[in-house]
Write an enzyme that holds these catalytic residues in place. Structure first.
Site, mmCIF file in Angstrom:
data_model
loop_
_atom_site.group_PDB
_atom_site.id
_atom_site.type_symbol
_atom_site.label_atom_id
_atom_site.label_comp_id
_atom_site.label_asym_id
_atom_site.label_seq_id
_atom_site.Cartn_x
_atom_site.Cartn_y
_atom_site.Cartn_z
ATOM 1 N N LYS A 1 40.848 42.706 29.093
ATOM 2 C CA LYS A 1 41.325 42.680 30.383
ATOM 3 C C LYS A 1 42.280 43.604 30.506
ATOM 4 O O LYS A 1 43.478 43.770 29.688
ATOM 5 C CB LYS A 1 42.115 41.161 30.744
ATOM 6 C CG LYS A 1 42.683 41.136 31.763
ATOM 7 C CD LYS A 1 42.991 39.657 32.009
ATOM 8 C CE LYS A 1 43.947 39.412 33.162
ATOM 9 N NZ LYS A 1 44.409 38.172 33.409
ATOM 10 N N LYS B 1 37.225 43.337 32.611
ATOM 11 C CA LYS B 1 37.899 43.450 33.932
ATOM 12 C C LYS B 1 38.968 44.254 34.002
ATOM 13 O O LYS B 1 39.774 44.535 33.117
ATOM 14 C CB LYS B 1 38.385 41.800 33.960
ATOM 15 C CG LYS B 1 39.254 41.469 35.079
ATOM 16 C CD LYS B 1 40.034 40.003 34.868
ATOM 17 C CE LYS B 1 41.104 40.070 36.063
ATOM 18 N NZ LYS B 1 41.890 39.169 35.946
HETATM 19 C C1 PBG Z 1 45.568 35.458 35.866
HETATM 20 C C2 PBG Z 1 44.464 36.103 36.474
HETATM 21 C C3 PBG Z 1 44.603 37.360 37.348
HETATM 22 C C4 PBG Z 1 43.199 37.676 37.767
HETATM 23 C C5 PBG Z 1 42.289 36.745 37.199
HETATM 24 N N1 PBG Z 1 43.150 35.801 36.450
HETATM 25 C C6 PBG Z 1 45.630 38.235 37.726
HETATM 26 C C7 PBG Z 1 46.553 38.887 36.564
HETATM 27 O O1 PBG Z 1 46.247 38.942 35.449
HETATM 28 O O2 PBG Z 1 47.555 39.369 36.985
HETATM 29 C C8 PBG Z 1 42.943 38.943 38.697
HETATM 30 C C9 PBG Z 1 41.729 38.713 39.555
HETATM 31 C C10 PBG Z 1 41.651 39.573 40.810
HETATM 32 O O3 PBG Z 1 42.537 40.373 40.938
HETATM 33 O O4 PBG Z 1 40.624 39.161 41.640
HETATM 34 N N2 PBG Z 1 45.771 35.936 34.566
HETATM 35 ZN ZN ZN Z 2 47.696 34.791 34.148
#
Ligand code: PBG
Ligand code: ZN
Length: 320
Positions: free
Chosen positions: A191, A244
């Protein structure tokens, strides 16, 4: 090459097609509302009330979508994210309702604390040598509790998204010891610290009060580190890996696919909003752009795609 592209031959030679079985629809459930609330930065997306979530899941089911990813927006936030593992918490209630009304739906829950902490970070905050930051091991205990409470409510797959070291191993042990050895872990294994999560922070009310997430999420320029993160989660027992965001990171996605585990790609909120915004201005053809974006994510190696377009696309796949 033109011979193979003639109109009647071309469909026979198509290498990669989308299927409804590949798609996972994210859904937001808000404990404080009683009617669906539009998410402004994501036209066409809504937060649903607890008593509306089964209806939303059922509408997706009727379109042929077989998996959802649930995010909760609780009424109470505190520094320790206590509402995140409450058996009567917003996601726990939502899981039970969907299970009851749409029993075949695969329910995946996002396991993180950022919607539940008042500071908006993904776990427990404290002093570190580098200043105030997310504490790794203290937050692991919290993730175990959240994952367990989701499993107890009936989640089929838990999806830890906090990017802590050791989160998959820790959650696997906690689930197994409690008798939830059948519950899968879909790790947000790779991520990135991305600007493309912007609209999600409105959607899930998970913006942070200080700093950013760059001390736990990966720098967008790093591909060896990105691979290693997924490899480590595979070694810790993840059942499904994830990259992601998706569209900007297709090189990483195709590398992570070589690990051999199933890989999900998350087409995030910003990817959705970019397409919707440009289409609304008449600058892009919406349907063509959406289908191209998803096809390319699949071509790069995704077995599963988490996308806010899931419901819309399912209808188009029926027509095709
Ligand atoms: C929470 C999380 C996030 C997303 C999914 N789970 C946000 C982040 O990490 O700030 C992002 C999903 C999206 O932008 O569609 N940890
Ligand atoms: Zn989070």
């Amino acid at each position: 090459m033109r011979r193979t592209r003639s109109r009647n031959i071309q469909p026979l030679l198509r290498e990669c097609s989308l299927s409804k079985n590949d798609l996972i629809a994210p859904l937001f459930v808000d404990e404080q509302i009683t009617t669906p609330k539009p998410i402004e930065a994501m036209p066409g997306q809504f937060r649903y009330p607890v008593n509306g979530i089964a209806g939303a899941a059922s509408a997706l089911w009727k379109k042929g979508i077989r998996a959802i990813l649930l995010f909760g927006i609780p009424k109470d936030k505190d520094p320790e994210a206590k509402s995140a593992y409450d058996p009567e918490g917003v996601v726990q209630q939502a899981v039970r309702r969907v299970k009851e009304d749409v029993p075949g739906m695969v329910i995946i829950t996002d396991v993180c604390a950022c919607e539940y902490t008042d500071h908006g970070h993904c776990g427990i905050i404290g002093k570190t040598r580098g200043g105030t930051d997310l504490l790794n091991d203290a937050s692991l205990v919290l993730m175990d509790r959240i994952a367990l409470s989701h499993a107890e409510a009936g989640a089929d797959i838990v999806a830890p998204s906090c990017m802590l070291d050791g989160m998959v191993g820790s959650i696997r042990t906690a689930l197994d010891e409690a008798g939830y050895d059948e519950v899968l872990i879909m790790s947000y294994s790779t991520k990135f610290s991305s600007a493309l999560y912007g609209p999600f922070r409105e959607a899930a009310d998970s913006g942070f009060s200080f700093g950013d997430r760059s001390t736990y999420q990966i720098n967008p320029g790093n591909s060896r580190e990105a691979f290693l993160e997924s490899q480590m989660d595979a070694d810790e027992g993840a059942d499904i890996l994830m990259v992601k965001p998706a569209g900007f990171y297709l090189d990483v996605l195709s590398e992570v696919a070589t690990i051999g585990l199933p890989v999900a790609a998350y087409q995030v909120s910003g990817e959705y909003s970019m397409i919707k915004g440009a289409a609304a201005n008449g600058w892009l053809k919406e349907k063509e752009t959406i289908l191209e974006s998803l096809t390319c994510i699949k071509r790069a190696g995704a077995d599963l795609i988490i996308t806010y377009f899931a419901g819309e696309v399912a209808g188009w796949l029926d027509e095709a």
